[in-house]
Design an enzyme around this catalytic site. Structure first.
Site, mmCIF file in Angstrom:
data_model
loop_
_atom_site.group_PDB
_atom_site.id
_atom_site.type_symbol
_atom_site.label_atom_id
_atom_site.label_comp_id
_atom_site.label_asym_id
_atom_site.label_seq_id
_atom_site.Cartn_x
_atom_site.Cartn_y
_atom_site.Cartn_z
ATOM 1 C CB SER A 188 -1.010 -0.025 1.126
ATOM 2 O OG SER A 188 -2.096 0.850 1.062
ATOM 3 C CG ASP A 466 -5.771 -2.928 -3.878
ATOM 4 O OD1 ASP A 466 -6.635 -2.450 -3.085
ATOM 5 O OD2 ASP A 466 -4.670 -3.263 -3.561
#
Length: 716
Positions: A188, A466
């Protein structure tokens, strides 16, 4: 006990489903949770105690951005596991990102960090980010103190760490970079960090894996919800879109105060502001990010939400008594014809929200308004040492953006969150907490490459489902790429947020877990990292003695007849520079020089500039329009890419390498002035083409065998 703690820490990290705007009650709870974790970290994690290294608070003393400057240092926390280490193995650093490092500790035992450390006989490390957990450079979180919380300062922390780290109990080894290969992993935000580190500090970090890495800062990140809209169960998405239509048609388009009041009262949220109300209703769909392939750490809220709102049965007797009010709301929201179908779905949604959110609020002694409110100027002005929640908002308000809106969605898209959630609402925290009224300066992040970031031994691994995919290199707006060992580019189908990061203990695996696609990706990551290690070269800055580090430690050992030329010294501390050695016979020097020169010629032929990329701050200049590679392709850098090496730069690199070889085997006593050119030329030697790379390796092996009589050890 250790396994239970690991599970709990992973669960905390995984299930924190983020609303587009975090209510104040959650910000407050986040600070309390962080303080508690730091206080009990030594007791809970006895197997992996926290260590600290002193890091400069300010790495940029000449930048006006950080005035007034300071020369002080702070204690940055890290954890490590050396149980797999054998001399010559790499240091694998998992970047902690925008959270306390405790939440990452389980990865030392299971998951990709542990797997890579085991596969390479390396050391697994978790490095905490400045201003998170217990790594606090300043005594509070005021604007003045937070001026040192920037992307470039955080990147410099990691570089400093790798160049200076001494692991307790392993002091007899020099484990600093670049002598020891340091390889990064991050997920991330941390995935973006490690990608930037590989391109900005290529002389320090040998490789990096960016998992779900966000490399493109976007102010209005409405695209967050696109993978959810496209990839989540479509019956759940369709029902959610109907709810959003009803809410927006009543509050935005209807402008009927009585109907708006009835809508809010149906949910028991009559006193909330319109935007806070819409924000609370998004809590179900935003749970998508916290889902994981491992049921033990996967967030449960999303599938509970979907299961209940798609049911055609009334699941809550209490809410079923509100059919008349719910029907009026459905009709006022423009879905009267679908009322029979939507009615149980809407009332089940009311029941689910009461159970999942409002009951939790009342259990904490808070009213719904206190629990879900995001407007409290007095709270936002608090900036003492307990207000750790301020760190990440400071970063996204100043640099990263990522304000997740419904209003930004194009008109032809039915959003999954309300258009009431707009930029003024999502940026309110920036104004109230920090006095920031301008959009985030995303250029401070995007200068590192954004969608076009690319480098040798920089891997990108993303999930096809995602929500953060659209802020990384697999975004719809990014260019398409192929994958290779040198530049892995992997998209995991039906995976969400850095699903390759976590793992299971051997006794926890089943026929279904981990899923086959996760096992394959993690095995591929171990494979290409091992391949990267096979070509690890380091020319010692002090002695120019090449140090062979890694090959004999891999599972696939080199042939025995090669190893005599690659014996690593036990220590480089007192090593003598080859340039200072006097050959016993001039003929040895001449033959050594000739042999080294021949190896360079071989490398020059095999490794001509096919798609070379120069390290940052190198000798390369903008190529002229007349420059072409040996395949006749124009050499012109793409926007955001490292500069393409020109033929001239490549030739200079090989000349400097040749001069280094000459000076190493003859009588030139001082070659300090050639140091930079030598180090740069080493990177130029390596082509992106596998066959050429193999030829390069063979040429250096040839040089190693020729110069064995001079005790020159080359690391490949």
């Amino acid at each position: 006990m250790v396994k239970l703690t690991a599970c709990l820490l992973l669960l905390v990290a995984a299930v924190q489903a983020k609303l587009p705007v975090t209510p104040i009650s959650q910000l407050r709870a986040e600070s309390h949770r962080n303080k508690a974790l730091v206080a009990r970290s030594q007791d809970v994690n006895a197997a992996f105690p926290a260590h600290t290294i002193q890091i400069p608070i300010d790495h940029f003393p000449k930048s006006s951005r950080y005035e007034p400057h300071t020369t002080e240092k702070f204690n940055l926390r890290y954890w490590f596991d050396a149980s797999h280490y054998k001399e010559g193995g790499p240091v694998i650093i998992l970047h902690g990102g925008e959270t306390s490092g405790e939440g990452r500790i389980p990865f030392l035992q299971k998951g990709i960090l542990a797997q890579l450390a085991q596969a390479t006989n390396g050391i697994g490390v978790i490095m905490e980010h400045r201003y998170y957990g217990g790594s606090l450079p300043t005594p509070d979180f005021s604007n003045k103190s937070l001026r040192f919380l920037t992307t470039e300062q955080a990147l410099a922390d990691t570089a400093y760490f790798s160049k200076n780290i001494k692991f307790p109990g392993l002091e007899k080894y020099n484990l600093t970079a670049p002598g020891t290969a340091h390889i990064l992993y991050g997920g991330s935000y941390a995935g973006g960090q490690v990608a930037f580190l590989r391109t900005q500090y290529p002389d320090i970090f040998w490789g990096a894996i960016s998992s779900s890495g966000v490399t493109k800062a976007i102010y209005d990140y409405w695209q967050y919800f696109e993978p959810i809209r496209q990839e989540a169960p479509q019956d759940c998405v369709h029902v959610t879109q109907n709810f959003v239509d009803i809410v927006d048609n009543i509050i935005i388009n209807g402008k009927n105060a009585n109907t708006t009041r009835e809508l809010k009262n149906l949910f028991g949220l009559g006193r909330l502001r319109d935007a806070d109300f819409a924000n609370a209703l998004s809590s179900g769909i935003t749970g998508w990010q916290s889902t994981n392939w491992d049921p033990a750490i996967s967030g449960k809220s999303f599938y509970q939400y979907c299961g209940e709102i798609t049911s055609d049965r009334y699941l809550y007797p209490v809410t079923a008594q509100q059919k008349a009010s719910a029907k009026r709301i459905i009709e006022a929201g423009g879905h009267g014809r679908e009322a029979p179908e939507i009615l149980p779905q809407l009332l089940n949604f009311v029941g689910w929200l009461n159970k999942s959110t409002l009951e939790s609020c009342s259990g904490q002694g808070q009213t719904a308004e206190e629990c879900l409110n995001s407007y409290d100027e007095a709270f936002y002005k608090q900036d003492n040492a307990d207000q750790s929640w301020r760190a990440w908002p400071w970063q996204y308000c100043n640099e990263w953006g990522y304000l997740q809106t419904g209003s930004g969605a194009p008109k032809n898209i039915r959003p999954v969150i309300s258009r009431l959630i707009d930029l003024p609402y999502t940026s309110n925290i920036c104004k109230q907490a920090f006095g920031i009224t301008k959009p985030s300066n995303v250029d401070l992040v995007n200068k590192y490459g954004a969608f076009d970031i690319e480098y040798d031994r920089l891997a990108f691994v993303d999930g096809g489902s995602d929500p953060w995919k659209e802020a990384g290199v697999h975004a719809t707006a990014a260019r398409k790429r192929g994958t290779s060992t040198n530049k892995p580019f992997i998209l995991i189908p039906d995976a969400v947020h850095h699903w390759d990061e976590n793992g299971l203990y051997p006794n926890e695996t089943t026929a279904e877990l981990p899923p086959q696609r996760i096992k394959e990706v993690q095995a591929e990551e171990a494979r290409f990292v091992k391949e990267w290690m096979k070509v690890h070269i380091y020319i010692d800055h002090q002695t120019f003695t090449g140090i062979r580090k890694n090959l004999s430690l891999m599972n696939d050992e080199l042939p025995a007849h090669v190893l005599p030329f690659l014996v690593p010294p036990t220590s480089t501390k007192n090593a003598v520079s080859p340039s200072h050695e006097q050959p016993a016979d001039p003929r040895i020097a001449i033959s050594s020089w000739a042999c080294a020169g021949l190896s360079v010629v071989v490398a020059r032929i095999c490794c001509s500039p096919i798609g070379y990329r120069c390290p940052s701050r190198d000798l390369a200049a903008q190529p002229s329009k007349s420059k072409k590679d040996r395949r006749g392709q124009q050499l012109s850098p793409a926007a955001g890419d490292p500069i393409v090496c020109t033929g001239l730069t490549t030739r200079l690199g090989f000349v400097s390498f040749l001069v280094f070889a000459f000076s190493s085997f003859t009588f030139i006593p001082d070659i300090e002035t050639l140091k930079a050119a030598v180090l740069r030329s080493g990177e130029v030697l390596w082509s992106h083409d596998a066959a050429a790379e193999c030829c390069c390796v063979l040429s250096v092996l040839f040089a190693a065998s020729c110069t064995e009589s001079r005790k020159l050890r080359l690391d490949i």
